[in-house]
Scaffold this active site. Sequence first.
Site, PDB file in Angstrom:
ATOM      1  N   ARG A  87       7.394  11.215  19.392  1.00 54.81           N
ATOM      2  CA  ARG A  87       6.423  11.703  20.318  1.00 54.81           C
ATOM      3  C   ARG A  87       5.599  12.902  19.702  1.00 54.81           C
ATOM      4  O   ARG A  87       6.442  13.782  19.033  1.00 54.81           O
ATOM      5  CB  ARG A  87       6.971  12.199  21.338  1.00 54.81           C
ATOM      6  N   HIS A  88       4.599  13.222  19.908  1.00 48.26           N
ATOM      7  CA  HIS A  88       3.815  14.228  19.324  1.00 48.26           C
ATOM      8  C   HIS A  88       4.466  15.748  19.798  1.00 48.26           C
ATOM      9  O   HIS A  88       5.103  15.710  20.989  1.00 48.26           O
ATOM     10  CB  HIS A  88       2.200  14.459  19.897  1.00 48.26           C
ATOM     11  N   LEU A  92       4.557  19.739  21.146  1.00 57.02           N
ATOM     12  CA  LEU A  92       4.181  20.340  22.366  1.00 57.02           C
ATOM     13  C   LEU A  92       2.571  20.875  22.337  1.00 57.02           C
ATOM     14  O   LEU A  92       2.162  21.280  21.456  1.00 57.02           O
ATOM     15  CB  LEU A  92       4.929  21.805  22.506  1.00 57.02           C
ATOM     16  N   SER A  93       1.783  20.045  23.373  1.00 58.71           N
ATOM     17  CA  SER A  93       0.340  20.539  23.164  1.00 58.71           C
ATOM     18  C   SER A  93      -0.064  21.665  24.296  1.00 58.71           C
ATOM     19  O   SER A  93       0.854  22.081  25.057  1.00 58.71           O
ATOM     20  CB  SER A  93      -0.219  19.174  23.786  1.00 58.71           C
ATOM     21  N   SER A  94      -1.006  22.040  24.075  1.00 63.78           N
ATOM     22  CA  SER A  94      -1.525  23.216  25.103  1.00 63.78           C
ATOM     23  C   SER A  94      -1.473  22.776  26.497  1.00 63.78           C
ATOM     24  O   SER A  94      -1.255  23.445  27.264  1.00 63.78           O
ATOM     25  CB  SER A  94      -3.037  23.385  24.555  1.00 63.78           C
ATOM     26  N   ARG A 141      -3.970  15.494  19.578  1.00 63.33           N
ATOM     27  CA  ARG A 141      -2.615  16.187  19.793  1.00 63.33           C
ATOM     28  C   ARG A 141      -1.436  15.239  18.806  1.00 63.33           C
ATOM     29  O   ARG A 141      -0.389  15.644  18.240  1.00 63.33           O
ATOM     30  CB  ARG A 141      -1.782  16.578  21.226  1.00 63.33           C
ATOM     31  N   GLU A 146      -2.952   7.400  24.502  1.00 68.26           N
ATOM     32  CA  GLU A 146      -2.368   7.581  25.757  1.00 68.26           C
ATOM     33  C   GLU A 146      -3.135   7.012  27.108  1.00 68.26           C
ATOM     34  O   GLU A 146      -4.139   6.595  26.966  1.00 68.26           O
ATOM     35  CB  GLU A 146      -2.275   9.099  26.039  1.00 68.26           C
TER      36      GLU A 146
END
Length: 286
Positions: free
Chosen positions: A85-86, A88-90, A136, A160
């Site tokens: 999983r990518h 942590l995003s904004s 992301r 997604e």
Amino acid sequence: MICGALTFRAPLSSSSSFTCDSKRPAKHSARLKIQCSNSSPDIPLTTEKIVNDSYLTGGAYDFDRASTSLTQKLLSSPKKVTIVRHGLSSWNKESRIQGSSNLSVLSETGVRQAERCRKALGNIYFDRCFSSPISRAKSTAEVIWQGREEPLVFLDSLKEAHLFYLEGMKNVDAREKYPKEYTTWREDPANFTVNGIYPVRKLWGTAREAWKEILFSSGESFLVITHKSILRALICTALGLSPERFRSIDVNNGGVSVFAFNKKGEAMLQSLNMTAHMYNDHTYLY
């Protein structure tokens, strides 16, 4: 305490790290060592190795016809797929609903998480890396794949789920403005619908498409970088679980999961949401 791996096959041990040092038999077996750790920065380097060793551990001898084929056709060879999983995003940080929006970008923390993933997976050979083209995930893949020769492959089938008007909204605001829709999305996602479209049910078809694109590719070991909802769908479709089981699976930012596929395209989940590398210099080996 945080466990770095979930497996269905582990030898007994009284320690928090399970291992077996005997010689492995000829073939048709599998073993995964489980690493558990807390978040202490003083934890030493650990290495996890996935090898053929079921004779010693009591693991499955084989899994032919144990699950449903995802391909309906024979593969050129058995496959190993590692899914991440990518970072942590904004919008993860701001507790916003992301969906398919490209406006949520990889945060500084997410970059560091991706770097940890790169180090943790650095000793594993992958024939190629597949990624969602959404920012992301794309940025995470670029960090993890840095230094590898093969070009990244971006698949729309790894995007997604599209969540329409909920995208970009903070969870607290979405709950207040769209209470019925938000509650359905959180508590009964398989029946969440917008204008006759069921995003989670649609995701199941997208996941099956992604699996075929990946598994019919040349090579035997693949890395996949994607998002939480489509990742849940990938795992559930591989295990024969319905959209109603969507929230039965959880994967952290940077979490690593591993599937093995036989030539019939039948899946065996070997590891789920491994995160030991997020807390120390843990590395994984095949």
